[in-house]
Design a protein around this motif. Structure first.
Motif, PDB file in Angstrom:
ATOM      1  N   VAL A  28      -7.190  -2.960   4.281  1.00 38.94           N
ATOM      2  CA  VAL A  28      -6.761  -4.231   3.697  1.00 38.94           C
ATOM      3  C   VAL A  28      -7.882  -5.263   3.684  1.00 38.94           C
ATOM      4  O   VAL A  28      -8.016  -6.030   2.734  1.00 38.94           O
ATOM      5  CB  VAL A  28      -5.534  -4.789   4.462  1.00 38.94           C
ATOM      6  N   PRO A  32     -12.157  -4.033   1.066  1.00 38.27           N
ATOM      7  CA  PRO A  32     -12.363  -4.985  -0.043  1.00 38.27           C
ATOM      8  C   PRO A  32     -13.580  -5.905   0.154  1.00 38.27           C
ATOM      9  O   PRO A  32     -14.345  -6.121  -0.790  1.00 38.27           O
ATOM     10  CB  PRO A  32     -11.064  -5.797  -0.052  1.00 38.27           C
TER      11      PRO A  32
ATOM     12  N   LEU B  80       5.041  -4.450   6.755  1.00 40.75           N
ATOM     13  CA  LEU B  80       3.733  -3.831   7.015  1.00 40.75           C
ATOM     14  C   LEU B  80       2.908  -4.721   7.928  1.00 40.75           C
ATOM     15  O   LEU B  80       2.239  -4.265   8.857  1.00 40.75           O
ATOM     16  CB  LEU B  80       2.988  -3.602   5.696  1.00 40.75           C
ATOM     17  N   ASN B  81       2.966  -6.030   7.637  1.00 41.49           N
ATOM     18  CA  ASN B  81       2.245  -6.997   8.458  1.00 41.49           C
ATOM     19  C   ASN B  81       2.758  -6.993   9.898  1.00 41.49           C
ATOM     20  O   ASN B  81       1.978  -7.043  10.850  1.00 41.49           O
ATOM     21  CB  ASN B  81       2.421  -8.383   7.828  1.00 41.49           C
ATOM     22  N   CYS B 121     -12.242  -9.466  -4.227  1.00 42.16           N
ATOM     23  CA  CYS B 121     -12.601  -8.287  -3.429  1.00 42.16           C
ATOM     24  C   CYS B 121     -11.699  -7.103  -3.782  1.00 42.16           C
ATOM     25  O   CYS B 121     -12.173  -5.966  -3.920  1.00 42.16           O
ATOM     26  CB  CYS B 121     -12.460  -8.589  -1.933  1.00 42.16           C
ATOM     27  N   ILE B 122     -10.395  -7.381  -3.930  1.00 41.46           N
ATOM     28  CA  ILE B 122      -9.457  -6.298  -4.239  1.00 41.46           C
ATOM     29  C   ILE B 122      -9.721  -5.746  -5.640  1.00 41.46           C
ATOM     30  O   ILE B 122      -9.699  -4.534  -5.860  1.00 41.46           O
ATOM     31  CB  ILE B 122      -8.006  -6.791  -4.071  1.00 41.46           C
ATOM     32  N   VAL B 123     -10.028  -6.644  -6.601  1.00 42.99           N
ATOM     33  CA  VAL B 123     -10.349  -6.191  -7.958  1.00 42.99           C
ATOM     34  C   VAL B 123     -11.605  -5.319  -7.934  1.00 42.99           C
ATOM     35  O   VAL B 123     -11.676  -4.288  -8.610  1.00 42.99           O
ATOM     36  CB  VAL B 123     -10.536  -7.406  -8.902  1.00 42.99           C
ATOM     37  N   PHE B 126     -10.442  -1.828  -6.182  1.00 48.71           N
ATOM     38  CA  PHE B 126      -9.430  -0.958  -6.793  1.00 48.71           C
ATOM     39  C   PHE B 126      -9.282  -1.166  -8.301  1.00 48.71           C
ATOM     40  O   PHE B 126      -8.408  -0.584  -8.912  1.00 48.71           O
ATOM     41  CB  PHE B 126      -8.069  -1.199  -6.129  1.00 48.71           C
ATOM     42  N   LEU B 152      -1.049  -5.739  -1.695  1.00 47.62           N
ATOM     43  CA  LEU B 152      -2.309  -5.724  -0.959  1.00 47.62           C
ATOM     44  C   LEU B 152      -2.861  -7.139  -0.802  1.00 47.62           C
ATOM     45  O   LEU B 152      -3.314  -7.525   0.289  1.00 47.62           O
ATOM     46  CB  LEU B 152      -3.310  -4.838  -1.716  1.00 47.62           C
ATOM     47  N   LEU B 155      -0.802  -8.945   1.713  1.00 44.27           N
ATOM     48  CA  LEU B 155      -1.137  -8.471   3.054  1.00 44.27           C
ATOM     49  C   LEU B 155      -2.433  -9.099   3.538  1.00 44.27           C
ATOM     50  O   LEU B 155      -2.540  -9.508   4.691  1.00 44.27           O
ATOM     51  CB  LEU B 155      -1.310  -6.946   3.027  1.00 44.27           C
ATOM     52  N   PHE B 156      -3.417  -9.171   2.643  1.00 45.00           N
ATOM     53  CA  PHE B 156      -4.721  -9.739   3.018  1.00 45.00           C
ATOM     54  C   PHE B 156      -4.557 -11.172   3.501  1.00 45.00           C
ATOM     55  O   PHE B 156      -5.025 -11.521   4.583  1.00 45.00           O
ATOM     56  CB  PHE B 156      -5.673  -9.683   1.812  1.00 45.00           C
ATOM     57  N   PHE B 159      -2.659 -11.446   6.814  1.00 44.57           N
ATOM     58  CA  PHE B 159      -3.032 -10.424   7.786  1.00 44.57           C
ATOM     59  C   PHE B 159      -2.963 -10.867   9.254  1.00 44.57           C
ATOM     60  O   PHE B 159      -2.373 -10.183  10.078  1.00 44.57           O
ATOM     61  CB  PHE B 159      -4.418  -9.885   7.443  1.00 44.57           C
TER      62      PHE B 159
END
Lengths: 278, 287
Positions: A28, A32, B80-81, B121-123, B126, B152, B155-156, B159
């Protein structure tokens, strides 16, 4: 170097808890952020510098940091005053105010953004008042400043409040007995005790303001070079599929965020050594 | 001799009454303008054309699909967290290992990263233009511009929430109770469920509340990864932005009103927890 990596413990669950923690952290957060660093490295410093070194990007970065600094400074002074009256004074509605201080943490930024804009736009309640007085709030840097003050409002209060609660009144009595005026006691005895916590709150407020997006873009007006903040520029670069440009600005902001984090830690370590709490 | 003139002295540990009143008035005035006025504005603008108009705008398909999506995202990201938070707190507080401080710093990292940078960052990890993201899209599992990316991103940004609440509480409680239960023959799971969990449940709830509020309200990170596809990846905050930009003021503020109510409920529950279970929360939340 005789210290083992991990001490043996009779408590079970090491594998499960370490596994979940490290896997999720990697997936997570670390992967990234690593991808951003990798993208920056593969683009190369020349390309990154070329993307950052434009008047528009410098303008946005300078605007973001300048206004965030002013907003954090306002929150520093206001936050200490608010924490002081919440702990030391008694007035009707104190508990309610105390609970409401966290509103900026709970209220989604987009909601805050459109509400502040409706209020401070020239046809809004406060905006109309400002218009009569001959100035504009929304769609100017002043509007961005107000949004940044809003999102950073609770930080200083929440870091300083527990410290004020812990202050030993005898210290203040001693100061008064020795002939200090109340103002003197506040400036020379109380404020120095609050300084480390207040600085931590200031840094947190600053870090939050620099990265803030949702509450600012509605009230900002988003004119390049005038009211365009750095996070918005990242979004614009992404919409243009300019990934190198977005990466360059993102990395610049990340480096500055980490520097702030480092300063926060340094202040905390320093204050722990000096005073023994926070 | 014993006639001491009766005169009330002000305690030396407080300020002059006039100063106190002035400070209270100024601070509360600023709070009213900066904090309470925007909150009232949300409801005022939503109800401007009547409650019926506001409710009708919430019933339109776009608003309904946004509400459903936001609930779904929170239902996936928050548990999830919580699992992560419990595992991380257990790992950090029940064992001694090198690099613990560094691990805590890494867990806190998302707090100091701009949500927009998080989305970026996620882009970059993924997105369809990356090797990994392209392969996933080829397999029929797109992450960016789809539900997994939004989860996601949520979640980030949430977190550290649960872990941060649990770690100080579990440090304070120590390991003696767990060790005693183990000595008496309880299994690891039994120790966790019957010894640890009852001790940390209020702190856990506190963290989950905050994480939920943030997950439902996240804008910056979701704006970047969602692609803002109407009826598909537009969460409530994204839909509020779209409606606001289309001058659908009542619709935007009605949806914003729902999120503002959620924020108020969160604050109320949080305050109730702070009052009722002060001894079971991290020290800086006690009143």
């Amino acid at each position: 170097m005789g210290r083992p990596l991990i001490h043996r413990s009779p408590i079970p669950g090491l594998g499960v808890s370490a596994g979940i923690t490290l896997t999720m952290l990697s997936l997570v957060v670390l992967l990234p952020i690593g991808a951003l660093l990798l993208k920056g490295a593969s683009a190369g410093l020349d390309v990154l510098w070329h993307e950052v070194n434009t008047r528009r990007v410098w303008g946005a970065l300078f605007l973001s940091f300048r206004l965030s600094f002013y907003a954090a400074l306002f929150n520093l002074v206001f936050g200490v005053a608010l924490a002081w009256i919440l702990v030391r004074y008694r007035f009707p509605g104190r508990r309610l105010i105390d609970a409401a201080v966290d509103l900026p943490f709970a209220l989604p930024t987009a909601v805050a953004g459109i509400a502040l804009t409706a209020l401070y736009a020239p046809n809004g309640a406060f905006g109309a008042l400002a218009k009569d007085l001959g100035f504009k709030i929304a769609y100017t840097p002043l509007g961005i400043f107000i949004a940044l003050v809003f999102v950073g409002l609770p930080f200083v209060t929440r870091t300083v409040q527990p410290v004020i609660e812990e202050i030993d009144r005898e210290v203040e009595e001693a100061s008064a007995t020795l002939g200090a005026s109340r103002a003197h006691t506040i400036c020379r005895v109380i404020l120095p005790m609050l300084a480390p916590a207040a600085l931590t709150g200031f840094a947190l407020s600053l870090a939050r303001a620099v990265g803030e997006y949702g509450s600012v873009i509605f009230i900002a007006g988003n004119l390049p070079m005038k009211t365009e903040i750095a996070p918005l520029l990242i979004v614009i670069k992404l919409e243009e599929f300019n990934y190198d440009g977005a990466t360059a600005i993102g990395l610049a902001m990340l480096v500055i965020s980490f520097a702030l984090l480092f300063v926060i830690n340094a202040v905390q370590v320093w204050s722990r050594r000096r005073i023994g709490y926070v | 001799m014993s006639d001491i003139p009766l005169r009330s002295y002000r305690p030396v540990t407080t300020e002059a009454p006039l100063f106190r009143t002035a400070l209270i008035v100024v601070v509360l005035g600023i709070l009213a303008v900066l904090l309470f006025a925007p909150l009232i504005t949300v409801f005022y603008e939503a109800l401007r054309k009547g409650a019926l108009e506001a409710l009708t705008s919430l019933a339109n398909p776009e608003a309904l699909s946004a509400i459903k999506l936001t609930l779904l995202v929170a239902a996936l990201a928050v548990p999830l967290n919580a699992v992560f938070g419990i595992a991380a707190a257990w790992f950090i507080t029940k064992y001694d290992f090198r690099g613990k401080a560094f691990l805590i710093t890494l867990i806190d990292l998302p707090f100091s990263v701009s949500p927009v940078v998080a989305g970026l960052c996620i882009v970059l990890t993924f997105g369809a233009n990356t090797a990994f993201g392209g392969w996933l899209v080829g397999m029929g599992y797109p992450i960016v511009f789809a539900l997994p990316g939004i989860v996601l991103a949520s979640l980030f940004v949430t977190f550290p929430f649960v872990a941060r609440e649990l770690i100080p509480v579990m440090i304070e409680q120590g390991r003696a109770e767990e060790e005693a239960a183990l000595t008496l023959g309880a299994s690891g799971w039994r120790v966790f469920l019957t010894v640890t969990l009852p001790n940390i449940r209020w702190a856990l709830l506190y963290g989950v509340l905050l994480a939920n509020a943030r997950a439902m309200g996240e804008f910056g990170a979701v704006a970047v990864v969602s692609g803002k596809i109407r009826g598909v990846t537009a969460t409530m905050p994204i839909t509020i932005e779209m409606m606001y930009n289309e001058y659908l003021s009542v619709a935007a503020f009605s949806l914003a009103g729902v999120l503002a109510l959620l924020a108020l409920v969160t604050l109320a529950l949080k305050t109730a927890l702070e009052i009722a279970h002060a001894d079971a929360l991290a020290a800086n939340h006690r009143h």
